[in-house]
Design an enzyme around this catalytic site. Structure first.
Site, PDB file in Angstrom:
ATOM      1  N   ASP A   9       0.865  -1.178   0.000  1.00  0.00           N
ATOM      2  CA  ASP A   9       0.000   0.000   0.000  1.00  0.00           C
ATOM      3  C   ASP A   9       0.904   1.231   0.000  1.00  0.00           C
ATOM      4  OD1 ASP A   9      -1.659   2.149   0.642  1.00  0.00           O
ATOM      5  OD2 ASP A   9      -2.616   1.134   2.332  1.00  0.00           O
ATOM      6  N   ILE A  10       0.906   1.956  -1.099  1.00  0.00           N
ATOM      7  CA  ILE A  10       1.810   3.104  -1.242  1.00  0.00           C
ATOM      8  C   ILE A  10       1.554   4.177  -0.177  1.00  0.00           C
ATOM      9  CG2 ILE A  10       0.448   4.450  -2.904  1.00  0.00           C
ATOM     10  CD1 ILE A  10       3.204   4.815  -4.437  1.00  0.00           C
ATOM     11  N   VAL A  32      -5.483   4.621  -6.758  1.00  0.00           N
ATOM     12  CA  VAL A  32      -4.343   5.149  -6.010  1.00  0.00           C
ATOM     13  C   VAL A  32      -4.599   6.595  -5.597  1.00  0.00           C
ATOM     14  CG1 VAL A  32      -1.899   5.789  -6.200  1.00  0.00           C
ATOM     15  CG2 VAL A  32      -2.675   3.595  -7.074  1.00  0.00           C
ATOM     16  N   ASP A  33      -5.140   7.385  -6.520  1.00  0.00           N
ATOM     17  CA  ASP A  33      -5.401   8.804  -6.255  1.00  0.00           C
ATOM     18  C   ASP A  33      -6.323   8.972  -5.050  1.00  0.00           C
ATOM     19  OD1 ASP A  33      -5.368  11.576  -6.671  1.00  0.00           O
ATOM     20  OD2 ASP A  33      -6.843  11.505  -8.285  1.00  0.00           O
ATOM     21  N   GLY A 123      -4.296   0.933 -14.138  1.00  0.00           N
ATOM     22  CA  GLY A 123      -5.622   0.660 -13.591  1.00  0.00           C
ATOM     23  C   GLY A 123      -6.718   1.079 -14.548  1.00  0.00           C
ATOM     24  N   VAL A 124      -7.541   2.004 -14.105  1.00  0.00           N
ATOM     25  CA  VAL A 124      -8.699   2.413 -14.898  1.00  0.00           C
ATOM     26  C   VAL A 124      -8.315   3.124 -16.189  1.00  0.00           C
ATOM     27  CG1 VAL A 124     -10.239   2.545 -12.902  1.00  0.00           C
ATOM     28  CG2 VAL A 124      -9.004   4.577 -13.633  1.00  0.00           C
ATOM     29  N   TYR A 125      -7.039   3.516 -16.342  1.00  0.00           N
ATOM     30  CA  TYR A 125      -6.625   4.176 -17.579  1.00  0.00           C
ATOM     31  C   TYR A 125      -6.279   3.178 -18.686  1.00  0.00           C
ATOM     32  CZ  TYR A 125      -6.713   8.940 -15.725  1.00  0.00           C
ATOM     33  OH  TYR A 125      -7.108  10.156 -15.232  1.00  0.00           O
TER      34      TYR A 125
END
Length: 174
Positions: A9-10, A32-33, A123-125
């Site tokens: 987990d960053i 992540v954002d 990810g979603v991109y």
């Protein structure tokens, strides 16, 4: 430069800077954002709003990077970068590479010695994890060759085993 790969987990990583896979608005989002904004606390959103008011009224362009304090995170800094969105037709690997190199430029300007990255755009991109891993590792290595001793350690902190495997395979191939 020491380069490491880990599953984790960053938002819990104690480095000088962590990189946020942000959207151009800088005002939070998912993945992540969203996790970074939640862990950093409300002052991160206020700092991002101030960037939008002052220097980035149109948002952060794809492939660019900008820093804010880390606030409630263990990291002193958050370096926000906007990855290309394949679903929106942003398929240029140079834009993805730029996310990593521009983030390292910002880290060096901050005198950050340790930097943690997520798998930007995986990810979603819609970018394939194998492509992200290869492009990210090539970008970091090239940047280090051009800027020796500017950053001591880059950690790729990957949130699942599949991403970790992609990065491990890409690292073994170079």
């Amino acid at each position: 430069m020491q380069l490491t790969l880990e599953r984790g987990d960053i938002t819990t990583v104690a480095t000088d800077a962590i990189v946020n896979a942000a959207n151009s608005s800088l005002l939070g989002g998912g993945g992540v954002d969203g996790a970074i904004h939640a862990a950093a606390g409300p002052r991160l959103l206020e700092a991002c709003r101030e960037l939008r008011r002052s220097t980035l009224p149109d948002g952060l362009p794809v492939g660019e990077a900008v820093a804010t304090p880390g606030f409630d995170l263990p990291a002193a800094w958050v370096i926000h970068t906007v990855g290309p969105n394949r679903h929106a037709g942003e398929t240029d690997p140079g834009l993805l590479s730029s996310c990593f190199t521009r983030s390292l430029d910002v880290a060096a300007d901050l005198r950050a010695r340790t930097v943690a990255f997520p798998a930007v755009s995986a990810g979603v991109y819609g970018w394939a994890p194998d492509d992200v891993a290869r492009i990210a590792l090539e970008a970091v290595r090239s940047w280090d060759e051009a800027n020796p001793a500017a950053v001591d350690e880059v950690r790729f902190v990957l949130f699942n085993d599949s991403l970790l495997t992609s990065f491990q395979q890409a690292l073994a191939a170079v």
